[in-house]
Design an enzyme around this catalytic site. Structure first.
Site: not given
Length: 372
Positions: A193, A195
């Site tokens: 991830c 993000t």
């Protein structure tokens, strides 16, 4: 006006358990199976609390077939055809287990953009044997998520609902009071991830679990720590921080039961051999499997028909070293948790937070030749 929360935020790598006097003479005496009771779901569940993430690589039927033998849970990914999932649930309903059938350890998954009518039709089908739903979106702070949770709870009062993801206590409680039994905790901690890098949003996972678990338990709900675990010790720390369940992706990827092609690559070793009168580094073949985040460009192209113009990739693609069967992985994790329990005096899985004191540390491991 901009504010700064001037508190120390911690991740798994920032702490170690403090050992304590114990009544356990062996890790074999530690009971890793817990009986779970839920705020809305009317049944109990006996489980070790480990969950396979509903990612395309790990939320597979094959992983579920193995994990349920150990009373671990699988959140099936949402890209299976409905009929295939229905057929699987019928077969899995007859899985032989001393406590319950295989569907007791099976969630189906959905998101905000998925076909709601098809979902409701699936859940209403009497031949569909799964009564557990994971409503999964990256940003659990969207108002429409609360609306969907309320709607699903109203239509299916006997459903076990897990929803996420969030990292703060206030939203954890909002989701539980709206109808969720379990709230998933974690924004950006996963190994694939990006993000936090792309958006600057997130929170160190240990601190997020501590706050969200406290908030959830105060209103009768439970939490699932989603992401950030790289070893069995991290899983134990998540339980120590108050997580009721721990969701794993990368730790279960690279196994026989995970999806993805098996890749063979020549890898250079540190071993010297003589070749044509010269010393060269020996190369050997290593096996890998592809693992990717569900917000990556690859996932968007593979499962959603391409990257929408308003989106950016919040995931990456990596090659995970081949690990063999997932059975070996789950056995190692449960063995590590039992060992943790024997060190801190926790006889039952549920007792781990009660027996946990963490040291803050600068590093966890000794380094040998510059590598941990």
């Amino acid at each position: 006006m901009t504010q700064i929360k001037d508190t120390t935020e911690l991740d798994f790598c920032d702490v170690l358990f403090m050992p304590k006097r114990t009544t356990l003479n062996s890790r074999n005496e530690a009971d890793v199976i817990r009986e779970y009771k839920f705020k809305y779901y009317p049944h109990t569940l006996k489980s070790c609390g480990i969950m396979a993430a509903n990612m395309a690589t790990t939320g597979t039927f094959e992983i579920n077939n193995v994990l349920q033998k150990y009373q671990a849970i699988t959140c099936l990914h949402k890209h299976y055809d409905f009929q295939d999932t229905k057929n699987y649930s019928y077969i899995n309903d007859n899985f032989e287990n001393t406590n319950s059938n295989g569907n007791a350890y099976t969630f189906i998954s959905t998101g905000l953009k998925d076909d709601k009518e098809k979902l409701f039709k699936t859940l209403s089908d009497k031949n569909f044997k799964v009564d557990k739903l994971c409503i999964d979106i990256a940003n659990g702070y969207i108002p429409k998520l609360l609306e969907l949770v309320k709607e699903v709870r109203a239509k299916f009062p006997h459903l076990l609902i897990m929803v996420g993801n969030v990292v703060t206590g206030d939203m954890t409680q909002d989701l539980i009071l709206s109808g969720a039994d379990i709230v998933k905790v974690g924004i950006g901690p996963g190994s694939v991830c990006t993000t936090r890098k792309l958006t600057g949003v997130g929170r160190p996972q240990l601190s997020a679990i501590l706050e969200c678990a406290d908030a959830a338990h105060g209103v009768g709900g439970l939490v699932c720590a989603d992401g950030g675990c790289t070893c069995a010790g991290d899983v134990a720390k998540a339980f120590g921080a108050g997580a009721d369940f721990v969701m794993l992706g990368g730790m279960l990827a690279g196994t026989d039961e995970a999806s993805g092609d098996l890749i063979e690559k020549n890898v250079q070793t540190n071993q010297l051999i003589e070749e044509n009168g010269k010393l060269v580094l020996l190369q050997k073949k290593e096996k890998y499997k592809q693992f990717y985040g569900m917000s990556s460009q690859l996932a968007q192209e593979k499962h959603f028909g391409g990257m929408a113009c308003y989106r950016a990739s919040e995931g990456k693609v990596v090659e995970i070293a081949y690990k063999g069967s997932v059975e070996g992985v789950i056995m190692e994790i449960l063995g590590g948790i039992r060992s943790t329990m024997s060190y801190i005096g926790a006889r039952r899985l549920k007792d781990i937070p009660k027996c946990t004191t963490f040291y803050r540390v600068n590093r966890q491991l000794n380094e040998i030749f510059g590598k941990s």
